[in-house]
Design an enzyme around this catalytic site. Structure first.
Site, PDB file in Angstrom:
ATOM      1  N   ARG A  50       0.835  -1.215   0.000  1.00  0.00           N
ATOM      2  CA  ARG A  50       0.000   0.000   0.000  1.00  0.00           C
ATOM      3  C   ARG A  50       0.863   1.256   0.000  1.00  0.00           C
ATOM      4  NH1 ARG A  50      -4.411   0.707   4.669  1.00  0.00           N
ATOM      5  NH2 ARG A  50      -2.550   1.173   5.880  1.00  0.00           N
ATOM      6  N   LYS A 149      -2.619   7.052   1.461  1.00  0.00           N
ATOM      7  CA  LYS A 149      -2.357   7.292   2.885  1.00  0.00           C
ATOM      8  C   LYS A 149      -1.262   8.348   2.963  1.00  0.00           C
ATOM      9  CE  LYS A 149      -2.013   4.747   7.230  1.00  0.00           C
ATOM     10  NZ  LYS A 149      -3.076   5.459   7.934  1.00  0.00           N
ATOM     11  N   GLU A 182     -15.989   6.649   6.370  1.00  0.00           N
ATOM     12  CA  GLU A 182     -15.190   5.965   7.396  1.00  0.00           C
ATOM     13  C   GLU A 182     -15.029   6.901   8.580  1.00  0.00           C
ATOM     14  OE1 GLU A 182     -11.106   5.276   6.151  1.00  0.00           O
ATOM     15  OE2 GLU A 182     -11.099   7.093   4.946  1.00  0.00           O
TER      16      GLU A 182
HETATM   17  N1  PXG Z   1      -9.008   4.933   7.623  1.00  0.00           N
HETATM   18  C1  PXG Z   1      -8.109   5.898   7.838  1.00  0.00           C
HETATM   19  C2  PXG Z   1      -8.412   7.278   7.413  1.00  0.00           C
HETATM   20  C3  PXG Z   1      -6.893   5.591   8.459  1.00  0.00           C
HETATM   21  O1  PXG Z   1      -5.997   6.542   8.671  1.00  0.00           O
HETATM   22  C4  PXG Z   1      -7.614   3.289   8.627  1.00  0.00           C
HETATM   23  C5  PXG Z   1      -8.784   3.661   7.984  1.00  0.00           C
HETATM   24  C6  PXG Z   1      -7.383   1.857   8.974  1.00  0.00           C
HETATM   25  O2  PXG Z   1      -6.433   1.297   8.087  1.00  0.00           O
HETATM   26  P1  PXG Z   1      -5.495   0.078   8.526  1.00  0.00           P
HETATM   27  O3  PXG Z   1      -4.725  -0.226   7.300  1.00  0.00           O
HETATM   28  O4  PXG Z   1      -4.613   0.554   9.652  1.00  0.00           O
HETATM   29  O5  PXG Z   1      -6.383  -1.001   8.929  1.00  0.00           O
HETATM   30  C7  PXG Z   1      -6.643   4.262   8.854  1.00  0.00           C
HETATM   31  C8  PXG Z   1      -5.375   3.898   9.488  1.00  0.00           C
HETATM   32  C9  PXG Z   1      -2.636   6.795  14.016  1.00  0.00           C
HETATM   33  C10 PXG Z   1      -2.923   5.647  13.177  1.00  0.00           C
HETATM   34  O6  PXG Z   1      -1.450   7.020  14.311  1.00  0.00           O
HETATM   35  C11 PXG Z   1      -3.921   5.710  12.252  1.00  0.00           C
HETATM   36  C12 PXG Z   1      -4.151   4.627  11.444  1.00  0.00           C
HETATM   37  C13 PXG Z   1      -3.430   3.482  11.557  1.00  0.00           C
HETATM   38  C14 PXG Z   1      -2.432   3.431  12.508  1.00  0.00           C
HETATM   39  C15 PXG Z   1      -2.165   4.529  13.327  1.00  0.00           C
HETATM   40  O7  PXG Z   1      -3.574   7.510  14.390  1.00  0.00           O
HETATM   41  N2  PXG Z   1      -5.117   4.775  10.540  1.00  0.00           N
END
Ligand code: PXG
Length: 283
Positions: A50, A149, A182
Protein backbone atom coordinates in the site's frame (compact mmCIF):
# COMPACT_ATOMS: atom_id res chain seq x y z
CA UNK A 1 15.16 4.32 20.97
CA UNK A 2 16.80 3.92 17.56
CA UNK A 3 15.16 5.89 14.78
CA UNK A 4 15.93 5.18 11.14
CA UNK A 5 16.35 8.11 8.80
CA UNK A 6 17.29 7.28 5.21
CA UNK A 7 19.64 4.42 6.04
CA UNK A 8 21.14 5.73 9.29
CA UNK A 9 20.12 5.26 12.92
CA UNK A 10 19.75 8.05 15.45
CA UNK A 11 18.78 8.41 19.10
CA UNK A 12 15.40 10.09 19.61
CA UNK A 13 17.01 13.43 20.60
CA UNK A 14 19.11 13.44 17.43
CA UNK A 15 16.48 12.18 14.98
CA UNK A 16 15.89 15.40 13.03
CA UNK A 17 15.02 16.38 9.47
CA UNK A 18 15.34 19.60 7.48
CA UNK A 19 12.78 22.40 7.75
CA UNK A 20 12.94 22.43 3.94
CA UNK A 21 11.54 18.90 3.72
CA UNK A 22 8.34 19.07 1.69
CA UNK A 23 6.81 16.52 4.04
CA UNK A 24 6.77 19.30 6.62
CA UNK A 25 6.27 22.28 4.31
CA UNK A 26 3.34 20.79 2.37
CA UNK A 27 2.38 17.46 3.94
CA UNK A 28 3.84 15.98 0.78
CA UNK A 29 4.55 12.32 1.46
CA UNK A 30 2.98 9.02 2.44
CA UNK A 31 3.05 6.78 5.50
CA UNK A 32 2.00 3.54 7.12
CA UNK A 33 1.10 2.61 10.70
CA UNK A 34 1.94 -1.04 11.40
CA UNK A 35 1.71 -3.22 14.52
CA UNK A 36 4.32 -5.56 15.93
CA UNK A 37 3.03 -8.47 18.03
CA UNK A 38 5.53 -10.67 19.90
CA UNK A 39 8.38 -9.42 17.70
CA UNK A 40 6.47 -10.24 14.51
CA UNK A 41 5.35 -7.49 12.16
CA UNK A 42 1.69 -7.99 11.30
CA UNK A 43 0.85 -7.82 7.57
CA UNK A 44 4.13 -6.11 6.68
CA UNK A 45 3.92 -7.09 3.00
CA UNK A 46 0.41 -5.65 2.70
CA UNK A 47 1.46 -2.39 4.36
CA UNK A 48 4.53 -2.08 2.13
CA UNK A 49 2.47 -2.74 -0.97
CA UNK A 50 0.00 0.00 0.00
CA UNK A 51 2.88 2.37 0.78
CA UNK A 52 4.42 1.92 -2.68
CA UNK A 53 0.96 2.32 -4.26
CA UNK A 54 0.31 5.54 -2.32
CA UNK A 55 3.75 6.82 -3.41
CA UNK A 56 3.07 5.89 -7.02
CA UNK A 57 -0.23 7.75 -6.94
CA UNK A 58 1.53 10.98 -5.96
CA UNK A 59 4.47 10.40 -8.35
CA UNK A 60 6.92 9.94 -5.51
CA UNK A 61 9.76 7.51 -6.02
CA UNK A 62 10.74 5.59 -2.91
CA UNK A 63 14.52 5.48 -3.35
CA UNK A 64 14.99 1.82 -2.36
CA UNK A 65 13.24 -1.34 -3.56
CA UNK A 66 10.46 -2.85 -1.49
CA UNK A 67 12.63 -5.84 -0.40
CA UNK A 68 15.30 -3.51 0.99
CA UNK A 69 12.75 -1.36 2.80
CA UNK A 70 11.32 -4.53 4.33
CA UNK A 71 14.79 -5.48 5.61
CA UNK A 72 15.28 -1.99 7.04
CA UNK A 73 11.90 -2.08 8.81
CA UNK A 74 12.70 -5.46 10.37
CA UNK A 75 16.18 -4.26 11.33
CA UNK A 76 14.70 -1.18 13.05
CA UNK A 77 12.17 -3.32 14.91
CA UNK A 78 14.86 -5.70 16.17
CA UNK A 79 17.21 -2.90 17.25
CA UNK A 80 14.46 -1.37 19.36
CA UNK A 81 13.75 -4.63 21.23
CA UNK A 82 10.10 -3.82 21.78
CA UNK A 83 8.21 -7.09 21.36
CA UNK A 84 4.81 -5.37 21.11
CA UNK A 85 5.01 -2.04 19.39
CA UNK A 86 3.91 0.20 16.58
CA UNK A 87 5.86 1.18 13.48
CA UNK A 88 5.41 4.57 11.88
CA UNK A 89 6.94 4.28 8.42
CA UNK A 90 7.12 7.64 6.65
CA UNK A 91 8.22 8.63 3.16
CA UNK A 92 8.66 12.37 2.76
CA UNK A 93 9.07 14.10 -0.60
CA UNK A 94 12.46 15.24 0.71
CA UNK A 95 14.42 18.47 0.92
CA UNK A 96 13.64 21.03 -1.77
CA UNK A 97 13.14 24.71 -2.45
CA UNK A 98 10.24 26.73 -1.08
CA UNK A 99 7.35 26.44 -3.52
CA UNK A 100 5.02 23.57 -4.28
CA UNK A 101 7.08 22.02 -7.09
CA UNK A 102 7.92 18.54 -5.78
CA UNK A 103 10.46 18.00 -8.53
CA UNK A 104 12.87 20.42 -6.81
CA UNK A 105 13.33 17.77 -4.12
CA UNK A 106 16.40 15.64 -4.68
CA UNK A 107 15.38 12.37 -3.05
CA UNK A 108 12.59 11.13 -0.86
CA UNK A 109 13.37 10.73 2.82
CA UNK A 110 12.59 7.52 4.71
CA UNK A 111 11.81 7.54 8.43
CA UNK A 112 11.07 4.50 10.59
CA UNK A 113 9.96 4.99 14.19
CA UNK A 114 9.21 2.06 16.49
CA UNK A 115 7.29 3.05 19.61
CA UNK A 116 4.14 2.39 21.61
CA UNK A 117 0.64 3.50 20.61
CA UNK A 118 -2.66 3.48 22.50
CA UNK A 119 -5.41 5.08 20.44
CA UNK A 120 -8.29 4.54 22.85
CA UNK A 121 -8.52 3.87 26.60
CA UNK A 122 -8.50 0.10 27.35
CA UNK A 123 -12.07 0.03 28.75
CA UNK A 124 -13.39 1.01 25.30
CA UNK A 125 -12.69 -2.55 24.07
CA UNK A 126 -15.00 -3.96 26.77
CA UNK A 127 -17.67 -1.28 26.92
CA UNK A 128 -17.69 0.15 23.43
CA UNK A 129 -17.29 3.60 21.97
CA UNK A 130 -19.72 6.43 21.18
CA UNK A 131 -19.40 8.18 17.81
CA UNK A 132 -20.86 11.28 16.24
CA UNK A 133 -21.28 12.17 12.58
CA UNK A 134 -19.31 15.33 11.88
CA UNK A 135 -19.85 18.16 9.40
CA UNK A 136 -16.40 17.87 7.84
CA UNK A 137 -16.82 15.72 4.74
CA UNK A 138 -14.27 13.11 3.75
CA UNK A 139 -11.96 14.32 0.98
CA UNK A 140 -13.39 13.95 -2.51
CA UNK A 141 -11.67 11.05 -4.31
CA UNK A 142 -11.30 13.42 -7.27
CA UNK A 143 -9.43 15.93 -5.06
CA UNK A 144 -7.25 14.08 -2.53
CA UNK A 145 -8.13 10.40 -2.86
CA UNK A 146 -8.64 8.79 0.59
CA UNK A 147 -7.00 5.67 -0.85
CA UNK A 148 -3.70 7.54 -0.65
CA UNK A 149 -2.36 7.29 2.89
CA UNK A 150 -0.71 10.69 2.66
CA UNK A 151 1.06 12.84 5.24
CA UNK A 152 -1.71 15.38 4.71
CA UNK A 153 -4.18 14.36 7.43
CA UNK A 154 -5.91 17.70 8.00
CA UNK A 155 -9.22 16.37 6.65
CA UNK A 156 -9.16 13.65 9.32
CA UNK A 157 -7.85 15.96 12.05
CA UNK A 158 -10.67 18.45 11.42
CA UNK A 159 -13.14 15.58 11.87
CA UNK A 160 -11.36 14.41 15.01
CA UNK A 161 -11.51 17.94 16.47
CA UNK A 162 -15.28 17.99 15.94
CA UNK A 163 -15.72 14.61 17.60
CA UNK A 164 -13.60 15.48 20.63
CA UNK A 165 -15.34 18.82 21.05
CA UNK A 166 -18.66 16.96 20.94
CA UNK A 167 -17.45 14.80 23.83
CA UNK A 168 -16.68 11.53 21.96
CA UNK A 169 -13.45 9.91 20.81
CA UNK A 170 -14.10 9.28 17.14
CA UNK A 171 -15.99 10.76 14.19
CA UNK A 172 -18.09 9.28 11.41
CA UNK A 173 -17.27 11.07 8.18
CA UNK A 174 -19.70 11.28 5.27
CA UNK A 175 -18.69 11.81 1.65
CA UNK A 176 -19.96 14.65 -0.51
CA UNK A 177 -23.15 12.65 -1.25
CA UNK A 178 -23.95 12.41 2.45
CA UNK A 179 -23.06 8.70 2.45
CA UNK A 180 -21.04 7.03 5.19
CA UNK A 181 -17.33 6.71 4.36
CA UNK A 182 -15.19 5.96 7.40
CA UNK A 183 -13.95 7.34 10.70
CA UNK A 184 -11.15 9.86 11.09
CA UNK A 185 -8.57 7.09 11.50
CA UNK A 186 -10.43 3.79 11.20
CA UNK A 187 -12.74 1.87 8.87
CA UNK A 188 -16.34 1.24 9.86
CA UNK A 189 -18.42 -1.97 9.85
CA UNK A 190 -22.04 -2.77 10.72
CA UNK A 191 -23.94 -6.03 11.06
CA UNK A 192 -27.64 -6.65 10.56
CA UNK A 193 -29.37 -10.02 10.67
CA UNK A 194 -26.01 -11.76 10.58
CA UNK A 195 -24.74 -9.96 7.45
CA UNK A 196 -21.55 -7.90 7.68
CA UNK A 197 -21.54 -4.56 5.85
CA UNK A 198 -18.91 -1.89 5.23
CA UNK A 199 -18.81 1.12 2.89
CA UNK A 200 -17.26 0.19 -0.46
CA UNK A 201 -13.92 1.74 -1.39
CA UNK A 202 -15.66 3.95 -3.94
CA UNK A 203 -17.42 5.77 -1.07
CA UNK A 204 -14.05 7.48 -0.46
CA UNK A 205 -12.28 5.37 2.14
CA UNK A 206 -8.83 4.06 2.83
CA UNK A 207 -8.60 0.38 1.91
CA UNK A 208 -7.62 -0.61 5.44
CA UNK A 209 -5.40 -3.62 6.01
CA UNK A 210 -7.46 -4.48 9.10
CA UNK A 211 -10.64 -4.02 7.02
CA UNK A 212 -9.35 -6.64 4.61
CA UNK A 213 -8.39 -8.97 7.47
CA UNK A 214 -11.91 -8.71 8.95
CA UNK A 215 -13.53 -9.35 5.55
CA UNK A 216 -11.33 -12.41 5.14
CA UNK A 217 -12.13 -13.68 8.67
CA UNK A 218 -15.85 -13.22 8.02
CA UNK A 219 -15.73 -15.16 4.74
CA UNK A 220 -13.87 -18.00 6.46
CA UNK A 221 -16.59 -18.11 9.13
CA UNK A 222 -19.24 -18.23 6.42
CA UNK A 223 -20.55 -14.77 7.26
CA UNK A 224 -21.87 -12.93 4.22
CA UNK A 225 -19.97 -9.67 3.57
CA UNK A 226 -21.40 -6.74 1.60
CA UNK A 227 -19.41 -3.68 0.54
CA UNK A 228 -22.24 -1.21 0.19
CA UNK A 229 -23.49 2.31 -0.27
CA UNK A 230 -24.07 2.99 3.43
CA UNK A 231 -26.29 5.64 4.94
CA UNK A 232 -26.54 6.81 8.55
CA UNK A 233 -29.87 4.98 8.62
CA UNK A 234 -28.02 1.69 8.06
CA UNK A 235 -25.93 2.47 11.13
CA UNK A 236 -28.88 3.51 13.30
CA UNK A 237 -30.72 0.24 12.62
CA UNK A 238 -27.63 -2.00 12.78
CA UNK A 239 -27.42 -4.82 15.31
CA UNK A 240 -23.72 -4.15 15.81
CA UNK A 241 -21.18 -1.55 14.70
CA UNK A 242 -17.41 -1.65 15.07
CA UNK A 243 -14.25 0.10 13.90
CA UNK A 244 -11.08 -1.40 12.46
CA UNK A 245 -7.54 -0.09 12.17
CA UNK A 246 -3.96 -1.24 12.70
CA UNK A 247 -3.54 0.84 15.82
CA UNK A 248 -7.14 0.62 17.06
CA UNK A 249 -7.54 -3.07 16.08
CA UNK A 250 -11.29 -3.86 16.46
CA UNK A 251 -13.36 -1.49 18.60
CA UNK A 252 -17.07 -2.00 19.41
CA UNK A 253 -19.38 0.98 18.90
CA UNK A 254 -22.44 1.28 21.14
CA UNK A 255 -23.79 4.74 20.39
CA UNK A 256 -24.01 6.90 17.25
CA UNK A 257 -25.39 10.46 17.26
CA UNK A 258 -27.19 9.71 20.52
CA UNK A 259 -28.86 6.52 19.20
CA UNK A 260 -28.09 3.33 21.08
CA UNK A 261 -26.73 0.64 18.73
CA UNK A 262 -28.29 -2.80 19.23
CA UNK A 263 -28.76 -3.35 22.94
CA UNK A 264 -26.08 -0.82 23.87
CA UNK A 265 -23.44 -3.47 24.56
CA UNK A 266 -20.70 -4.87 22.31
CA UNK A 267 -22.41 -7.58 20.28
CA UNK A 268 -21.52 -11.24 19.81
CA UNK A 269 -20.19 -10.96 16.24
CA UNK A 270 -17.94 -8.07 17.25
CA UNK A 271 -16.67 -9.87 20.36
CA UNK A 272 -15.96 -12.99 18.29
CA UNK A 273 -14.00 -10.92 15.75
CA UNK A 274 -11.98 -9.29 18.55
CA UNK A 275 -11.14 -12.71 20.00
CA UNK A 276 -10.23 -14.16 16.63
CA UNK A 277 -8.18 -11.10 15.67
CA UNK A 278 -6.08 -11.48 18.83
CA UNK A 279 -5.59 -15.12 17.93
CA UNK A 280 -4.53 -14.25 14.41
CA UNK A 281 -2.03 -11.50 15.33
CA UNK A 282 -0.33 -13.79 17.81
CA UNK A 283 -0.40 -16.90 15.61
N1 PXG B 1 -9.01 4.93 7.62
C1 PXG B 1 -8.11 5.90 7.84
C2 PXG B 1 -8.41 7.28 7.41
C3 PXG B 1 -6.89 5.59 8.46
O1 PXG B 1 -6.00 6.54 8.67
C4 PXG B 1 -7.61 3.29 8.63
C5 PXG B 1 -8.78 3.66 7.98
C6 PXG B 1 -7.38 1.86 8.97
O2 PXG B 1 -6.43 1.30 8.09
P1 PXG B 1 -5.49 0.08 8.53
O3 PXG B 1 -4.73 -0.23 7.30
O4 PXG B 1 -4.61 0.55 9.65
O5 PXG B 1 -6.38 -1.00 8.93
C7 PXG B 1 -6.64 4.26 8.85
C8 PXG B 1 -5.38 3.90 9.49
C9 PXG B 1 -2.64 6.80 14.02
C10 PXG B 1 -2.92 5.65 13.18
O6 PXG B 1 -1.45 7.02 14.31
C11 PXG B 1 -3.92 5.71 12.25
C12 PXG B 1 -4.15 4.63 11.44
C13 PXG B 1 -3.43 3.48 11.56
C14 PXG B 1 -2.43 3.43 12.51
C15 PXG B 1 -2.16 4.53 13.33
O7 PXG B 1 -3.57 7.51 14.39
N2 PXG B 1 -5.12 4.77 10.54
Amino acid sequence: MQIYISGEFFEKEDAKISVFDHGLLYGDGVFEGIRVYSNRVFKLDEHLERLYESAKAIDLTIPIPIEKLKEDVLDTVHRNEMADSYIRLIITRGVGDLGLNPYTCEAAGIIIIVDKIALYPPEVYEKGLALVTVATQRNLPEAVNPRIKSLNYLNNILAKIEAINAGVEEAIMLNSFGLVSECAGDNLFATRKGILMTPSISMGVLEGITRNVVIEMAREKGIEVKQIVMTRHDLFIADEVFLTGSAAEIVPVIKIDGRVIGDGKPGKITRDFIKEYHHLVNA
